[in-house]
Design an enzyme around this catalytic site. Sequence first.
Site, short mmCIF file in Angstrom:
data_model
loop_
_atom_site.label_atom_id
_atom_site.label_comp_id
_atom_site.label_asym_id
_atom_site.label_seq_id
_atom_site.Cartn_x
_atom_site.Cartn_y
_atom_site.Cartn_z
N LYS A 54 0.84 -1.20 0.00
CA LYS A 54 0.00 0.00 0.00
C LYS A 54 0.87 1.25 0.00
O LYS A 54 0.62 2.19 -0.75
CB LYS A 54 -0.91 0.01 1.24
CG LYS A 54 -2.11 -0.91 1.12
CD LYS A 54 -2.82 -1.08 2.46
CE LYS A 54 -3.85 -2.19 2.35
NZ LYS A 54 -4.38 -2.64 3.64
N GLN A 98 -4.91 -1.37 9.65
CA GLN A 98 -4.84 -2.72 9.07
C GLN A 98 -5.48 -3.73 10.02
O GLN A 98 -5.18 -3.76 11.22
CB GLN A 98 -3.37 -3.07 8.79
CG GLN A 98 -3.16 -4.39 8.09
CD GLN A 98 -3.67 -4.41 6.64
OE1 GLN A 98 -3.71 -3.39 5.97
NE2 GLN A 98 -4.05 -5.58 6.17
N ASP A 121 -11.41 2.94 4.21
CA ASP A 121 -11.86 1.54 4.14
C ASP A 121 -13.39 1.46 4.04
O ASP A 121 -13.93 0.41 3.67
CB ASP A 121 -11.45 0.81 5.43
CG ASP A 121 -10.20 -0.04 5.26
OD1 ASP A 121 -9.98 -0.55 4.15
OD2 ASP A 121 -9.46 -0.18 6.24
N1 GUN Z 1 -6.93 -6.62 6.10
C1 GUN Z 1 -7.15 -7.35 4.98
N2 GUN Z 1 -7.82 -6.59 4.07
C2 GUN Z 1 -8.01 -5.39 4.63
C3 GUN Z 1 -8.63 -4.19 4.18
O1 GUN Z 1 -9.16 -4.08 3.07
N3 GUN Z 1 -8.60 -3.15 5.06
C4 GUN Z 1 -8.05 -3.24 6.29
N4 GUN Z 1 -8.09 -2.16 7.07
N5 GUN Z 1 -7.47 -4.33 6.73
C5 GUN Z 1 -7.45 -5.40 5.89
#
Ligand code: GUN
Length: 300
Positions: A54, A98, A121
């Site tokens: 990311k 995350q 998100d």
């Molecule tokens: N963990 C796995 N996929 C995601 C996601 O799309 N967002 C977040 N915040 N954590 C994740």
Amino acid sequence: MSATIIDGKAFAAKVRGQVAEHVARLKGDHGITPGLAVVLVGEDPASQVYVRSKGKMTVEVGMNSYEHKLSADTSEDDLLSLINQLNNDPGVHGILVQLPLPKHLNEDLVINSIDPAKDVDGFHISNVGLLGTGQKAMVPCTPLGCLMMLRDHHGSLSGMNAVVIGRSNIVGKPMAQLLLGDSCTVTIAHSRTKDLPAVVRGADIVVAAVGRPQMVPGDWIKPGATVIDVGINRIDAPEKGEGKTRLVGDVDFDSAVQVAGAITPVPGGVGPMTIACLLANTVTACCRANGLAEPEGLTA
Ligand code: GUN
């Protein structure tokens, strides 16, 4: 006949290109650089890989990336205090915590402490409610990516029968809301659904998001239907050698590709779209925060 393969890798690269163009315009015309803060608590190896990826892509599209890595024993108070600081930082337009979080932290409490306007998100209860009532929301990245691919392939989705397999808060439920918003007739199927094969056979669009490897065989698919496979499952692959593994989706690709009109592969389908949509959401959040026009085609 064999289905059209929807190339998520290429599509995600195109979306990132559009994001980069918008970022360049924000910088050039308004002197604003969108910023995304990612918070990682603990050392989960898969999460570390995601967060690194990311950060790299955020910088590649010209945005500022802020990474906050906290130890696994971080207290809830300390995490909430960091989120409060990010909420009040005008250089941060998007905040992502995350998941999963270590067990001692209350995930709902933490997510709902993020400013909804920075919740890239789309997991905050305010955004869930806004999406459910057809109002302007931050939309979860994976379902948004699926919607973009469906719109790109079909143009209008109006009147189509869509079946979403899986009722998670992260994918299934928001996916169903988005399809409803595009005037599909939507069914959410799950582990208790009666005669799932018959339900899936009625669908023009199938979105599989259950996390069970190759669960949906080709003979459940209506000929010509569009199949979006959200699953990413690692299975043993003895054919590649002892101890080897490979990634498969929730759909049995080899049989489904013979019947479907279009299908996303795993890997290279939905997966790459998730981060592309995270970047798109960050630009959208930045535009909204500054009262500027939102990027076209990058929102629901
Ligand atoms: N963990 C796995 N996929 C995601 C996601 O799309 N967002 C977040 N915040 N954590 C994740």
